[in-house]
Each structure stands twice: as C-alpha cells, then as structure tokens.
Design an enzyme around this catalytic site. Structure first.
Site, mmCIF file in Angstrom:
data_model
loop_
_atom_site.group_PDB
_atom_site.id
_atom_site.type_symbol
_atom_site.label_atom_id
_atom_site.label_comp_id
_atom_site.label_asym_id
_atom_site.label_seq_id
_atom_site.Cartn_x
_atom_site.Cartn_y
_atom_site.Cartn_z
ATOM 1 N NE ARG A 20 -3.739 -2.286 2.500
ATOM 2 C CZ ARG A 20 -3.367 -3.353 2.919
ATOM 3 N NH1 ARG A 20 -2.036 -3.517 3.158
ATOM 4 N NH2 ARG A 20 -4.170 -4.409 2.723
ATOM 5 C CE1 TYR A 157 6.897 7.607 10.575
ATOM 6 C CE2 TYR A 157 7.452 9.929 10.279
ATOM 7 C CZ TYR A 157 7.308 8.458 9.759
ATOM 8 O OH TYR A 157 7.487 8.549 8.482
#
Length: 263
Positions: A20, A157
């Site tokens: 994806r 992150y």
C-alpha cells in the site's frame, strides 16, 4: 520517460510494507525493473490492487522470530536475497504529552527497531555462502524529513526516523563492503490516504504549494530513488541519505515577511 537498465533484473527484493501507499509504489518500480519482488505486511494487498499478485508474507516485523522465519522462507524459495527495502512504518497523530508511554514504545518499535531486526536477518542471509558463490546485498531504509526537523504530533515517529538515519550510517560501516546500506529521506507523499492526512483536495493543493517543486512526491518517486540505491549504478554509495523531498519546505519567515522582495 526513458527506461534505464538498472541491472536489477532477476534480483530478489523484499519490500516491507510493500502493498500500500509508498510501499506499493516501491514494489511497482522494482517489478518494472525486472526484479523478483516479495512483499510483507500485517495484511495482504487490497483486492484489485496491481501489486496483489506479488509474493506476499504476512508478518509482524516487531517479532524477531517472525522476521527470521520470513527471511528463511524467502531464501529457501529463491536461493538468495539481494535487496531489502525497509519501508514498513507510520504513526497516527498524537501529541507527545497526551500519548501513553506504551504508544511511544510501539511507534519506535515499528519505525526503528523492526527495521534493525529485518536488517540483521537480511545481513545474515546476504553474507551466507549461496549456491552461486555470490556474497553480499543492499539494504535501503525509507526514512523521513520528520527525523530532520520538528515533528509536532508525531514526535516519537520523528525520533525513530532520526534513529533510522543514524542506524544506516553505523550499519554501512559495520557491514561494508559486502552489504551496502543507505536511506531515502522522504518528504510528503501523495498516496491514496493523502486527504486523510492533509484534508480535502484544497488542503492537498495547499500543501503542494509549500514545496519548491510545486507538488508532493508520488510513490514512484520514492521507488525510483530506492531502485537507484539498490542498483549497480550506486555500487560505491553506502552510508548515504538521499533526500527525496522536492526541495524541502519553504521557510515560514518568507511568507510572513512584509518585504517586497520575497519568494
């Protein structure tokens, strides 16, 4: 666009998170270059996807045993592993003060530690004596501009991606010359989830306008950069960070300034 032979035909390439978004774009580029592309993710490609026919292994990359089993299965089937693109990762928006310690730990595990685990197992496979006598390979880590500038709302992150670039340099030194290790530092990418991240079409266009090249990257832009680094054309490149961000972000003071001469 002129096709360039990257010397990747027949190479066995694992793209983590390769079904994806950015990962699918990377998989397509390597497939189109003639590579044998293997993908992995927690769930397979959506029905009707043009990468659904690629070899797929379901795997939780945070589980070292699962990673070892996957790498062993790939080598058992194909006899070798030439390239790994560590692309799996991501993070939902969460303010650092509000998210739990467990949330931050999971984000770091997915975006940093899992890449190290995959790299370790790939190195083991790439430096084992193969049936054709070839030893070596390439690892390309997909990083982010979030690791190089403030990342509010995705602090863990950004920290993990900064770690990816540091890890890339360390592994490149430890594993040279047999295994080359580089990273692709990626800016905003226009995937099928772009409107979820940036709002409606107007919001996507507004983000495009902040980038010197006038648009976000397409997944194929990232794929081409990864394919170059994996190819013999980059045979002397290791420990490098390749910026794929369209020139970065225009400094905020430029638009805030009232001076007549400004961008």
């Amino acid at each position: 666009m002129t096709n360039i032979d990257l010397g990747l035909a027949g190479k066995v390439v694992l793209v983590t998170g390769g079904v994806r978004g950015v990962g699918a774009g990377i998989s397509r580029v390597f497939r189109d270059a003639g590579a044998v592309v293997v993908t992995c993710a927690r769930r397979p490609a959506d029905e009707g996807s043009d990468v659904a026919d690629l070899e797929f292994h379901p795997a939780d990359l945070r589980d070292p045993d699962a990673v070892r089993e996957m790498i062993d299965a790939i080598v058992a089937k194909h006899g070798r592993l030439d390239v790994v693109v560590n692309n799996a990762g991501g993070a939902p928006f969460a303010l650092a003060a509000d998210a739990s310690a467990n949330f931050h730990a999971k984000i770091v595990a997915l975006n940093l530690l899992s890449a190290l685990t995959v790299a370790q197992e790939a190195h083991r496979a790439m430096t084992a004596d193969g049936p054709d006598g070839q030893i070596g390979g390439v690892i390309v880590n997909i990083s982010s501009v979030s690791g190089h500038r403030p990342s509010p709302g995705t602090a863990s992150y950004g920290a993990a991606k900064a770690g990816i670039d540091s890890l890339t340099q360390s592994l490149a030194v430890e594993w040279a010359p047999a295994v080359r290790v580089n990273s692709v530092v990626v800016g905003p990418v226009k995937t099928e989830l772009a409107e979820m991240h940036y709002g409606d079409a107007e919001g996507v266009a507004a983000v495009d306008a902040t980038i010197p090249m006038g648009r976000m990257a397409e997944p194929a832009d990232v794929g081409r950069a990864a394919a170059f680094l994996a190819s013999p054309l980059a045979a002397y490149i290791t420990g490098a960070e390749l910026l794929v961000h369209g020139g970065g972000e225009k400094p905020a003071f430029l638009s805030a300034s009232t001076a007549e001469n400004k961008l």
